[in-house]
Design an enzyme around this catalytic site. Structure first.
Site, PDB file in Angstrom:
ATOM      1  CG  ASP A  82       8.666   5.766   6.148  1.00 38.96           C
ATOM      2  OD1 ASP A  82       8.517   7.001   6.074  1.00 38.96           O
ATOM      3  OD2 ASP A  82       7.762   4.949   5.863  1.00 38.96           O
ATOM      4  CG  ASN A 106       9.402  11.161  -0.975  1.00 41.57           C
ATOM      5  OD1 ASN A 106      10.468  10.651  -0.624  1.00 41.57           O
ATOM      6  ND2 ASN A 106       8.238  10.692  -0.545  1.00 41.57           N
TER       7      ASN A 106
HETATM    8  C1  IPE Z   1       9.962   6.030   1.369  1.00 41.07           C
HETATM    9  O1  IPE Z   1       9.175   6.606   2.333  1.00 41.07           O
HETATM   10  C2  IPE Z   1      10.884   7.052   0.767  1.00 41.07           C
HETATM   11  C3  IPE Z   1      11.893   7.624   1.651  1.00 41.07           C
HETATM   12  C4  IPE Z   1      12.133   7.285   2.885  1.00 41.07           C
HETATM   13  C5  IPE Z   1      12.709   8.647   1.046  1.00 41.07           C
HETATM   14  P1  IPE Z   1       7.710   7.154   2.006  1.00 41.07           P
HETATM   15  O2  IPE Z   1       7.174   7.700   3.263  1.00 41.07           O
HETATM   16  O3  IPE Z   1       7.755   8.078   0.844  1.00 41.07           O
HETATM   17  O4  IPE Z   1       6.957   5.829   1.557  1.00 41.07           O
HETATM   18  P2  IPE Z   1       5.415   5.443   1.624  1.00 41.07           P
HETATM   19  O5  IPE Z   1       4.661   6.583   1.014  1.00 41.07           O
HETATM   20  O6  IPE Z   1       5.058   5.256   3.058  1.00 41.07           O
HETATM   21  O7  IPE Z   1       5.300   4.173   0.865  1.00 41.07           O
HETATM   22  C1  IPE Z   2      10.780   9.794   5.765  1.00 42.28           C
HETATM   23  O1  IPE Z   2       9.839  10.236   6.686  1.00 42.28           O
HETATM   24  C2  IPE Z   2      11.480  10.931   5.078  1.00 42.28           C
HETATM   25  C3  IPE Z   2      11.142  11.095   3.650  1.00 42.28           C
HETATM   26  C4  IPE Z   2      10.247  10.420   2.991  1.00 42.28           C
HETATM   27  C5  IPE Z   2      11.900  12.079   2.928  1.00 42.28           C
HETATM   28  P1  IPE Z   2       8.361  10.596   6.265  1.00 42.28           P
HETATM   29  O2  IPE Z   2       8.284  12.051   5.946  1.00 42.28           O
HETATM   30  O3  IPE Z   2       7.866   9.712   5.191  1.00 42.28           O
HETATM   31  O4  IPE Z   2       7.587  10.307   7.622  1.00 42.28           O
HETATM   32  P2  IPE Z   2       6.167   9.634   7.796  1.00 42.28           P
HETATM   33  O5  IPE Z   2       6.184   8.357   7.021  1.00 42.28           O
HETATM   34  O6  IPE Z   2       5.161  10.592   7.251  1.00 42.28           O
HETATM   35  O7  IPE Z   2       6.027   9.416   9.261  1.00 42.28           O
HETATM   36 MG    MG Z   3       6.916   7.966   5.177  1.00 38.70          MG
END
Ligand code: IPE
Ligand code: IPE
Ligand code: MG
Length: 250
Positions: free
Chosen positions: A18, A66
């Site tokens: 993340d 997502n």
């Molecule tokens: C979890 O990250 C899913 C992935 C890394 C693919 P998210 O960014 O989607 O999770 P939340 O929304 O912070 O819980």
């Molecule tokens: C994780 O990074 C990647 C996916 C969820 C696919 P994020 O896109 O969630 O990054 P943040 O949490 O917004 O920083």
């Molecule tokens: Mg995230």
């Protein structure tokens, strides 16, 4: 590599990579750049896990939730996944890594699914490390699907409801032939599971680092493994019991 004990590595490491968006925002860049760097880092960490001798590496690449992100971002993530699969195919095969995917992968755009299936097929006999991508994955939908299939099998008379136990339910999950994760690593500091492997993580050791995923280096990975090696896993027993049983807690 300091005092990492390579004989006591977790068999199965699960990662929630993340923080790509925040990594970009810190640099006043588009989220896309964060995802690009994040994808590069997946390559790096997969290679390193293989070098260390990790047996199973599960990476949460894209969640059920997502799909609700802006269409443009979903498109970029899908393109990056496709690119990753094309670019890494040779390395995956050369390193004898077996690629798997878990999730409702039929929701993926056809060209992505095609590349995914191709690498899965080509690598299916590889034995060095299992690289398990959770794509279009949600633990709740995984469990719901399992319950639906179990109910159908009960109705077909395959077994009575009393036969349903945790071992049986496990057999209906994507992870049926994998050990439960020993260690979960989540980058970017969030103290939550975000619908990842809810059933399988009953006794998983949790490690959260504030480091954002594109910055999660080999050194950071070693740090997580070192921390894991200090943990005392008891699985509900007393410490004395785990000692006297000679439990292999790692
Ligand atoms: C979890 O990250 C899913 C992935 C890394 C693919 P998210 O960014 O989607 O999770 P939340 O929304 O912070 O819980
Ligand atoms: C994780 O990074 C990647 C996916 C969820 C696919 P994020 O896109 O969630 O990054 P943040 O949490 O917004 O920083
Ligand atoms: Mg995230």
């Amino acid at each position: 590599m300091s005092d990492l004990d390579l004989r006591r590595l977790p068999k199965h490491v699960a990662i929630i990579p993340d923080g790509n968006g925040r990594w970009a925002k810190l640099r006043s860049e588009e989220r896309t750049l964060g995802h690009v760097r994040g994808t590069t880092n997946v390559k790096e960490i997969v290679t390193f896990a293989k070098e260390l001798g990790i047996q199973v590496l599960t990476i949460y690449a894209f969640s059920d939730e997502n799909w609700q992100r802006p269409l443009q971002e979903v498109g970029i993530l899908m393109d990056l996944l496709k690119q990753y699969l094309i670019e890494e195919r040779e390395t995956i095969l050369k390193n004898k890594i077996q690629l798997r995917a878990m999730g409702t992968i039929d929701r993926l755009p056809a060209p992505v699914l095609e590349e995914l299936k191709k690498t899965i097929e080509l690598s299916s006999q590889n034995q060095e490390m299992i690289l398990n991508f959770a794509v279009s994955y949600g633990s709740r939908s995984e469990i719901i699907q399992a319950i639906q299939k179990i109910s159908q099998d009960v109705l077909k008379g395959k077994f009575p409801p009393e036969k349903i136990d945790s071992a049986l339910l496990s057999q209906y999950l994507y992870t049926k032939d994998l050990p439960d994760p020993d260690l979960l690593i989540r980058t970017s500091g969030e103290m939550r599971i975000s619908n990842f492997l809810l059933w399988q993580m009953a006794y998983t050791e949790l490690y959260v680092t504030p480091t954002l995923w594109p910055d999660f280096s080999r050194e950071e990975f070693v740090k997580a493994l070192l921390e894991y090696q200090t943990r005392k896993r008891r699985f509900g027993l007393t410490e004395e019991q785990t000692l006297s049983h000679g439990c292999d807690t790692h």
